[in-house]
Design a protein around this motif. Structure first.
Motif, PDB file in Angstrom:
ATOM      1  N   ILE A 120       1.158   5.482   8.256  1.00 32.23           N
ATOM      2  CA  ILE A 120       0.821   4.062   8.419  1.00 32.23           C
ATOM      3  C   ILE A 120      -0.503   3.743   7.733  1.00 32.23           C
ATOM      4  O   ILE A 120      -0.621   2.745   7.005  1.00 32.23           O
ATOM      5  N   LYS A 121      -1.498   4.603   7.929  1.00 32.45           N
ATOM      6  CA  LYS A 121      -2.811   4.362   7.343  1.00 32.45           C
ATOM      7  C   LYS A 121      -2.799   4.466   5.828  1.00 32.45           C
ATOM      8  O   LYS A 121      -3.576   3.802   5.143  1.00 32.45           O
ATOM      9  N   SER A 122      -1.914   5.283   5.296  1.00 32.40           N
ATOM     10  CA  SER A 122      -1.838   5.436   3.837  1.00 32.40           C
ATOM     11  C   SER A 122      -1.151   4.254   3.177  1.00 32.40           C
ATOM     12  O   SER A 122      -1.279   4.030   1.976  1.00 32.40           O
ATOM     13  N   GLY A 123      -0.384   3.501   3.978  1.00 32.95           N
ATOM     14  CA  GLY A 123       0.340   2.360   3.424  1.00 32.95           C
ATOM     15  C   GLY A 123       1.679   2.730   2.856  1.00 32.95           C
ATOM     16  O   GLY A 123       2.413   1.869   2.365  1.00 32.95           O
ATOM     17  N   ALA A 124       2.059   4.006   2.898  1.00 27.93           N
ATOM     18  CA  ALA A 124       3.324   4.441   2.310  1.00 27.93           C
ATOM     19  C   ALA A 124       4.525   3.818   3.000  1.00 27.93           C
ATOM     20  O   ALA A 124       5.578   3.632   2.399  1.00 27.93           O
ATOM     21  N   ASP A 125       4.381   3.490   4.295  1.00 28.63           N
ATOM     22  CA  ASP A 125       5.498   2.906   5.039  1.00 28.63           C
ATOM     23  C   ASP A 125       5.108   1.557   5.630  1.00 28.63           C
ATOM     24  O   ASP A 125       5.627   1.130   6.646  1.00 28.63           O
ATOM     25  N   ALA A 126       4.172   0.891   4.963  1.00 30.30           N
ATOM     26  CA  ALA A 126       3.639  -0.358   5.514  1.00 30.30           C
ATOM     27  C   ALA A 126       4.606  -1.518   5.352  1.00 30.30           C
ATOM     28  O   ALA A 126       5.242  -1.673   4.323  1.00 30.30           O
ATOM     29  N   ASP A 127       4.746  -2.310   6.422  1.00 39.23           N
ATOM     30  CA  ASP A 127       5.556  -3.521   6.373  1.00 39.23           C
ATOM     31  C   ASP A 127       4.785  -4.612   5.645  1.00 39.23           C
ATOM     32  O   ASP A 127       5.372  -5.581   5.188  1.00 39.23           O
ATOM     33  N   GLY A 128       3.503  -4.429   5.504  1.00 39.31           N
ATOM     34  CA  GLY A 128       2.688  -5.401   4.804  1.00 39.31           C
ATOM     35  C   GLY A 128       1.252  -4.982   4.790  1.00 39.31           C
ATOM     36  O   GLY A 128       0.666  -4.717   5.844  1.00 39.31           O
ATOM     37  N   THR A 129       0.667  -4.880   3.612  1.00 40.96           N
ATOM     38  CA  THR A 129      -0.755  -4.575   3.491  1.00 40.96           C
ATOM     39  C   THR A 129      -1.479  -5.821   3.019  1.00 40.96           C
ATOM     40  O   THR A 129      -1.093  -6.431   2.018  1.00 40.96           O
ATOM     41  N   VAL A 130      -2.523  -6.199   3.746  1.00 43.24           N
ATOM     42  CA  VAL A 130      -3.337  -7.356   3.367  1.00 43.24           C
ATOM     43  C   VAL A 130      -4.605  -6.841   2.696  1.00 43.24           C
ATOM     44  O   VAL A 130      -5.376  -6.096   3.298  1.00 43.24           O
ATOM     45  N   TYR A 131      -4.801  -7.243   1.454  1.00 46.61           N
ATOM     46  CA  TYR A 131      -5.992  -6.873   0.694  1.00 46.61           C
ATOM     47  C   TYR A 131      -6.976  -8.031   0.808  1.00 46.61           C
ATOM     48  O   TYR A 131      -6.788  -9.091   0.197  1.00 46.61           O
ATOM     49  N   ILE A 132      -8.005  -7.823   1.617  1.00 45.88           N
ATOM     50  CA  ILE A 132      -8.985  -8.870   1.858  1.00 45.88           C
ATOM     51  C   ILE A 132     -10.133  -8.703   0.873  1.00 45.88           C
ATOM     52  O   ILE A 132     -10.933  -7.768   0.985  1.00 45.88           O
ATOM     53  N   PHE A 133     -10.202  -9.584  -0.096  1.00 44.19           N
ATOM     54  CA  PHE A 133     -11.282  -9.554  -1.078  1.00 44.19           C
ATOM     55  C   PHE A 133     -12.422 -10.414  -0.555  1.00 44.19           C
ATOM     56  O   PHE A 133     -12.359 -11.637  -0.574  1.00 44.19           O
ATOM     57  N   GLY A 134     -13.455  -9.745  -0.067  1.00 44.30           N
ATOM     58  CA  GLY A 134     -14.593 -10.432   0.518  1.00 44.30           C
ATOM     59  C   GLY A 134     -14.862  -9.911   1.913  1.00 44.30           C
ATOM     60  O   GLY A 134     -14.003 -10.025   2.801  1.00 44.30           O
ATOM     61  N   ALA A 135     -16.043  -9.313   2.108  1.00 48.55           N
ATOM     62  CA  ALA A 135     -16.391  -8.725   3.406  1.00 48.55           C
ATOM     63  C   ALA A 135     -17.441  -9.551   4.133  1.00 48.55           C
ATOM     64  O   ALA A 135     -18.213  -9.030   4.927  1.00 48.55           O
ATOM     65  N   GLY A 136     -17.456 -10.844   3.859  1.00 48.36           N
ATOM     66  CA  GLY A 136     -18.400 -11.737   4.521  1.00 48.36           C
ATOM     67  C   GLY A 136     -17.890 -12.178   5.886  1.00 48.36           C
ATOM     68  O   GLY A 136     -17.077 -11.505   6.518  1.00 48.36           O
ATOM     69  N   HIS A 137     -18.346 -13.331   6.338  1.00 45.71           N
ATOM     70  CA  HIS A 137     -18.022 -13.810   7.681  1.00 45.71           C
ATOM     71  C   HIS A 137     -16.519 -13.979   7.894  1.00 45.71           C
ATOM     72  O   HIS A 137     -15.982 -13.570   8.931  1.00 45.71           O
ATOM     73  N   CYS A 138     -15.825 -14.595   6.923  1.00 39.73           N
ATOM     74  CA  CYS A 138     -14.386 -14.847   7.085  1.00 39.73           C
ATOM     75  C   CYS A 138     -13.593 -13.546   7.065  1.00 39.73           C
ATOM     76  O   CYS A 138     -12.683 -13.351   7.879  1.00 39.73           O
ATOM     77  N   GLY A 139     -13.939 -12.648   6.138  1.00 40.38           N
ATOM     78  CA  GLY A 139     -13.250 -11.368   6.071  1.00 40.38           C
ATOM     79  C   GLY A 139     -13.449 -10.568   7.337  1.00 40.38           C
ATOM     80  O   GLY A 139     -12.525  -9.922   7.850  1.00 40.38           O
ATOM     81  N   MET A 140     -14.664 -10.608   7.867  1.00 42.17           N
ATOM     82  CA  MET A 140     -14.988  -9.863   9.080  1.00 42.17           C
ATOM     83  C   MET A 140     -14.241 -10.421  10.293  1.00 42.17           C
ATOM     84  O   MET A 140     -13.837  -9.668  11.185  1.00 42.17           O
ATOM     85  N   ALA A 141     -14.046 -11.723  10.344  1.00 43.88           N
ATOM     86  CA  ALA A 141     -13.308 -12.335  11.449  1.00 43.88           C
ATOM     87  C   ALA A 141     -11.806 -12.094  11.305  1.00 43.88           C
ATOM     88  O   ALA A 141     -11.093 -11.948  12.306  1.00 43.88           O
ATOM     89  N   LEU A 142     -11.330 -12.025  10.069  1.00 37.45           N
ATOM     90  CA  LEU A 142      -9.900 -11.904   9.814  1.00 37.45           C
ATOM     91  C   LEU A 142      -9.368 -10.495  10.053  1.00 37.45           C
ATOM     92  O   LEU A 142      -8.267 -10.328  10.599  1.00 37.45           O
ATOM     93  N   ALA A 143     -10.103  -9.482   9.656  1.00 32.20           N
ATOM     94  CA  ALA A 143      -9.605  -8.104   9.691  1.00 32.20           C
ATOM     95  C   ALA A 143      -9.101  -7.665  11.069  1.00 32.20           C
ATOM     96  O   ALA A 143      -7.990  -7.132  11.179  1.00 32.20           O
ATOM     97  N   PRO A 144      -9.866  -7.834  12.159  1.00 28.67           N
ATOM     98  CA  PRO A 144      -9.367  -7.378  13.462  1.00 28.67           C
ATOM     99  C   PRO A 144      -8.153  -8.158  13.952  1.00 28.67           C
ATOM    100  O   PRO A 144      -7.302  -7.611  14.659  1.00 28.67           O
ATOM    101  N   VAL A 145      -8.054  -9.423  13.579  1.00 30.54           N
ATOM    102  CA  VAL A 145      -6.886 -10.223  13.957  1.00 30.54           C
ATOM    103  C   VAL A 145      -5.637  -9.653  13.302  1.00 30.54           C
ATOM    104  O   VAL A 145      -4.593  -9.468  13.945  1.00 30.54           O
TER     105      VAL A 145
END
Length: 287
Positions: A120-145
């Motif tokens: 799962i962590k490697s993404g080899a069997d992922a149903d969807g990987t979200v690539y978040i470009f930007g580690a600012g406030h919005c990225g930080m709020a979005l990742a845990p959700v």
């Protein structure tokens, strides 16, 4: 499955056995689709859900028997008439459900979940990987959700002081490239690749968007106002990109709920990604 897997590993390492409940197949109006998983513990508590209602109540009644016998059972649950009404459904449906006793004393059980977790962590069997470009406030709020919603997440930012495990403890991957567009060559983009552009400014947003449009990612979304979007689109058209290219982009990103704070924006984006993922699941070939 990501959270269920992590909880299974935690339980097995602590010496606690459990019953794993998995929906193998479903038809009609049922709460969860095939693949939904839940863990039943000896104290009667559960981790995860297979949809609640009478379906979940049925497997909870059977789980103690499976736990006591230390075996496995496959059952078919039909929701019809009063059962469907009780579950909040207009029409009935059915589900094939598997219950398995998972023994903490059997080392191979832990090895199984650890291998699944690595996959799962490697993404080899992922149903969807979200690539978040930007580690600012919005990225930080979005990742845990997104992590809570079982998306695999990759955080990409050229500032190591922002893109790090302290700020993103739940991220599956953190990348710090020399330039925001250089990381694109490191991935195989496909229908289940979701590109979310929430960088620190117009210049970086445009840089990432240009590279994103050269991929076959299934979803591309960019934060910003309509005015900002039109300004960037105009520059891209002048550089040779077509209107068809720009039509691939969801911008302003997210479901329109008049979001303003980073947390509200995260909910808006997450809702849009749920809609995209559900759409892809419904159109995926059945095997």
């Amino acid at each position: 499955m990501k959270r269920i897997c992590a909880e299974a590993i935690r339980l097995l390492k602590s010496g606690e056995s459990f019953v794993q409940v998995t929906i193998l197949a479903s038809s009609g109006s049922v709460p969860r689709e095939s693949g939904a998983c839940m863990l039943w513990l000896a104290d009667g508590s559960i981790r995860g859900t297979v949809g609640g209602g009478s379906l979940e109540a049925g497997v909870i009644r059977l789980a103690p028997q499976v736990f006591e016998a230390r075996n496995g059972q496959t059952i078919n649950i039909v929701l019809d008439g009063s059962d469907a009404v009780a579950a909040g459904m207009i029409c009935g449906g059915s589900a094939t459900v598997r219950l398995d006793y998972v023994d903490a004393e059997v080392r191979s059980n832990l090895e199984h979940f650890e291998a699944l977790d690595a996959t799962i962590k490697s993404g080899a069997d992922a149903d969807g990987t979200v690539y978040i470009f930007g580690a600012g406030h919005c990225g930080m709020a979005l990742a845990p959700v997104l992590s809570a919603l079982e998306f695999r997440t990759a955080i990409i930012d050229d500032r190591e002081e922002f893109a790090n495990s302290s700020r993103f403890p739940l991220a599956d991957e953190i990348v710090v490239p020399q330039s925001m567009d250089l990381s694109f060559a490191d991935y195989e983009w496909g229908a289940h690749s979701y590109i979310v552009i929430v960088t620190r400014g117009h210049v970086h947003d445009q840089l990432v968007l240009e590279s994103a449009l050269k991929t076959n990612a299934g979803y591309i979304g960019m934060i910003g106002s309509s005015k900002k979007r039109e300004s960037i689109y105009k520059k891209l058209l002048e550089k040779g990109y077509t209107q068809a290219d720009l039509d691939r982009v969801c911008s302003p990103i997210g479901i329109p709920i008049d979001a303003q704070t980073p947390e509200e924006i995260a909910i808006s984006i997450a809702a849009e990604l749920i809609k995209e993922r559900t759409s892809k699941r419904k159109t995926a070939p059945q095997v």
